[in-house]
Design a protein around this motif. Sequence first.
Motif, PDB file in Angstrom:
ATOM      1  N   VAL A   1       1.154  -0.727   0.230  1.00 43.81           N
ATOM      2  CA  VAL A   1       0.065  -0.106  -0.150  1.00 43.81           C
ATOM      3  C   VAL A   1       0.780   1.030  -0.077  1.00 43.81           C
ATOM      4  O   VAL A   1       2.412   1.678   0.327  1.00 43.81           O
ATOM      5  N   LEU A   2       0.374   2.456  -0.839  1.00 46.20           N
ATOM      6  CA  LEU A   2       1.082   3.725  -0.689  1.00 46.20           C
ATOM      7  C   LEU A   2      -0.085   4.263   0.114  1.00 46.20           C
ATOM      8  O   LEU A   2      -1.673   5.219  -0.884  1.00 46.20           O
ATOM      9  N   SER A   3       0.503   5.147   0.707  1.00 46.85           N
ATOM     10  CA  SER A   3      -1.064   6.064   1.295  1.00 46.85           C
ATOM     11  C   SER A   3      -0.884   7.549   0.884  1.00 46.85           C
ATOM     12  O   SER A   3       0.687   7.982   1.145  1.00 46.85           O
ATOM     13  N   GLU A   4      -1.537   7.982   0.666  1.00 47.16           N
ATOM     14  CA  GLU A   4      -1.507   9.643  -0.107  1.00 47.16           C
ATOM     15  C   GLU A   4      -1.616  10.650   1.232  1.00 47.16           C
ATOM     16  O   GLU A   4      -3.688  10.302   2.044  1.00 47.16           O
ATOM     17  N   VAL A   5      -1.217  11.792   1.521  1.00 54.33           N
ATOM     18  CA  VAL A   5      -1.347  13.079   2.591  1.00 54.33           C
ATOM     19  C   VAL A   5      -2.102  14.128   1.889  1.00 54.33           C
ATOM     20  O   VAL A   5      -0.685  14.099   1.188  1.00 54.33           O
TER      21      VAL A   5
ATOM     22  N   ALA B   1       1.897   0.485   5.670  1.00 55.71           N
ATOM     23  CA  ALA B   1       1.534   2.100   4.139  1.00 55.71           C
ATOM     24  C   ALA B   1       3.080   1.199   3.848  1.00 55.71           C
ATOM     25  O   ALA B   1       3.944   1.519   4.662  1.00 55.71           O
ATOM     26  N   TRP B   2       3.297   1.604   2.859  1.00 57.70           N
ATOM     27  CA  TRP B   2       5.259   0.726   2.101  1.00 57.70           C
ATOM     28  C   TRP B   2       5.261   2.354   2.161  1.00 57.70           C
ATOM     29  O   TRP B   2       7.039   3.029   2.959  1.00 57.70           O
ATOM     30  N   LYS B   3       4.943   3.014   1.907  1.00 62.31           N
ATOM     31  CA  LYS B   3       5.071   4.502   1.498  1.00 62.31           C
ATOM     32  C   LYS B   3       4.120   5.428   1.312  1.00 62.31           C
ATOM     33  O   LYS B   3       3.427   5.310   1.385  1.00 62.31           O
ATOM     34  N   VAL B   4       4.841   6.712   2.038  1.00 63.60           N
ATOM     35  CA  VAL B   4       4.101   7.500   2.323  1.00 63.60           C
ATOM     36  C   VAL B   4       3.902   8.511   0.678  1.00 63.60           C
ATOM     37  O   VAL B   4       4.867   9.471   0.434  1.00 63.60           O
ATOM     38  N   ILE B   5       2.813   9.410   0.326  1.00 65.20           N
ATOM     39  CA  ILE B   5       2.715  10.373  -0.862  1.00 65.20           C
ATOM     40  C   ILE B   5       2.679  11.842  -0.121  1.00 65.20           C
ATOM     41  O   ILE B   5       1.845  11.798   0.057  1.00 65.20           O
ATOM     42  N   GLY B   6       3.537  12.093  -0.800  1.00 69.17           N
ATOM     43  CA  GLY B   6       3.232  13.481  -0.391  1.00 69.17           C
ATOM     44  C   GLY B   6       2.074  14.609  -1.336  1.00 69.17           C
ATOM     45  O   GLY B   6       2.543  14.335  -3.428  1.00 69.17           O
ATOM     46  N   GLU B   7       0.607  14.860  -1.844  1.00 65.28           N
ATOM     47  CA  GLU B   7      -0.284  15.052  -3.006  1.00 65.28           C
ATOM     48  C   GLU B   7       0.602  16.697  -3.685  1.00 65.28           C
ATOM     49  O   GLU B   7       1.133  17.258  -3.479  1.00 65.28           O
ATOM     50  N   ALA B   8       0.230  16.500  -4.576  1.00 67.52           N
ATOM     51  CA  ALA B   8       0.468  17.019  -6.017  1.00 67.52           C
ATOM     52  C   ALA B   8      -0.506  17.799  -6.929  1.00 67.52           C
ATOM     53  O   ALA B   8      -0.713  18.249  -7.580  1.00 67.52           O
TER      54      ALA B   8
END
Lengths: 254, 254, 254
Positions: free
Chosen positions: C132-136, C162-169
């Motif tokens: 899972v990648l989760s996004e903030v 979550a494996w990695k967290v994503i910074g939204e753009a």
Amino acid sequence: MNYHLKQIPERTTKPRTTGFTMVMDKGLSIREVEDMLEISGDYIDIVKLGWATSFVTKNLKEKLAVYKAAGIPVYLGGTLFEAFIVRDQFSDYQKVLDEFGLEYAEVSDGSIVLDHDRKCEYISTLAKQVTVLSEVGSKDAEKIIPPYKWIEQMQTELDAGAWKVIGEARESGNVGLFRDSGEVRQGLVEEILTKIPEEKILWEAPQKEQQVWFIKLIGSNVNLGNIAPNEVIPLETIRLGLRGDTFDYFLDKV
Amino acid sequence: MNYHLKQIPERTTKPRTTGFTMVMDKGLSIREVEDMLEISGDYIDIVKLGWATSFVTKNLKEKLAVYKAAGIPVYLGGTLFEAFIVRDQFSDYQKVLDEFGLEYAEVSDGSIVLDHDRKCEYISTLAKQVTVLSEVGSKDAEKIIPPYKWIEQMQTELDAGAWKVIGEARESGNVGLFRDSGEVRQGLVEEILTKIPEEKILWEAPQKEQQVWFIKLIGSNVNLGNIAPNEVIPLETIRLGLRGDTFDYFLDKV
Amino acid sequence: MNYHLKQIPERTTKPRTTGFTMVMDKGLSIREVEDMLEISGDYIDIVKLGWATSFVTKNLKEKLAVYKAAGIPVYLGGTLFEAFIVRDQFSDYQKVLDEFGLEYAEVSDGSIVLDHDRKCEYISTLAKQVTVLSEVGSKDAEKIIPPYKWIEQMQTELDAGAWKVIGEARESGNVGLFRDSGEVRQGLVEEILTKIPEEKILWEAPQKEQQVWFIKLIGSNVNLGNIAPNEVIPLETIRLGLRGDTFDYFLDKV
């Protein structure tokens, strides 16, 4: 669709009279046309070979054959019509349509001064040969046409035999229906819609924000044009409320 | 051309010394190169593999072979030359040119500080090996070179053996010849043209408005560079007065 | 690499945990995917089928097979997850992942209001099925999340599995981590990095200036996402200090 989602706005299917998408091809290769059709052909209703790009495009006949095989009509940009008119070569233009087996044509006056009665005569003459799209609006950002004139011209052009009327935007989306900044001339669009049936209008809307604006105003099945080849899939998701921009909007409605 | 239109400005044909188009390839695949050449190869005179993209591009030799088969020369972006120079690897750079069978090379100092005499020595050394394009102008928006210096540098670089001199713009078109906004530094260009023959200059002009400006100033057959692959066909129509931007302009002239 | 240059920053290689590049595919055809992989497959670590484009993309299974054959994992954009959640179709979403053989999934709340505990439950449930990648971060430019909240959410999402967290753009790069203008919210990023290990974060950075900013802050091997297919090669050169933007920067360092 590839899987099932509830509450998706209903989309028209081919052959569409509303909800159709016009793509601007400004010089795709044959393989690029094939690629575009493979991935998004169902969402493309008509293709415009932008302005006079057809003049210099290699393998034009082979390219037209690919579109024809996919059942997608093609027309040549209005600037090309104007290039023939301004050189007093209208009959040559008619021969070009025949020679390339084109069944649609655009009549416009975005770059030339053309008496409006004369424009309507061209529409009605060409309407005997092909299906005509006529365009209202100037490519010159300085020439602001007031709303009542847009309406008057659209109506007389439809009366003259145009299948649909196009609201001008260029590839860039910053003239005609739009301000320099790309912002929609909202009052203009709303006033047009009080008089001209929306299914008769094809709105050029190359920028995402413009597409979103029209979809929110008119709905999923608005006719939109000047869509770039790689924006056909994104546009389809906006029509379906499946991109951030219209996500909330359609949830409330469907 | 696909049909006949009167009063079309005359275009030079290959091999061109004026009116030529340099395309920036920043990582096309082999099939994309083939597609670009199929549709617009006649209008492409030379291709630049942008900056140091050639360092990381797979199948570089196969890609160069496709260009070679089409008779289109290729050179590596000036930033790559600079990357070798700054690492004191000039002779390695010369070997790279040999190994990949390149017949053109760019000498520039957009990202490094290079004594101008030294730059001219590199030009004259490389000119014994390949055809040299040298570039004037910094990639640093803060470094404004006054017009007399542009002229002085262009002239001495031509004297040192450069085939043509390039006016810097980057892929984005907002440094060198252009302001941050992309607007042309008009006074600079006009002053350069009082001293340097225009056929010796290749103007990088990636943005449409920049291309239009140069075509209106110098004519259809101005040398333009940093053209994106999918803008070759559009540029050709602008050169011919067949896009809105130059439609009127050429009608008055031809 | 195609030739030897000294003093090149070291890059991680596949399988990468840092320095990886996530490409946004918003509707590539199968041949376009093949082209992208041919030229730049070594630099692509994971691909996102942007938002809900997978819903309307033809030949989805064939396309996924091309990525699979190249060993590149694919996940569906977070907006699609949200479209299922908001319709109360979570188990249908899980079936879609299975049906299409997907091994990665994104959990996000950019377009919906989702209680954060509930979001973490989805993460931990899905983490049993896929990576899972989760996004903030919100897609709504009006919704400014303060730094301490970003950190809190990132940490709890990592804790939830979550494996990695994503910074939204977004595709455009003007929300979440960025201001309307595309400028990085520098204080936000720096504060996040005081608490969350950088190898756990995937920064969406579609614009060149954004990529340059992150590379200068964190180094060649920063994890970057929402890279357009034709920007993979350019990004690789920026990571290596071989484009004007980072040319000087790395020379001082290596």
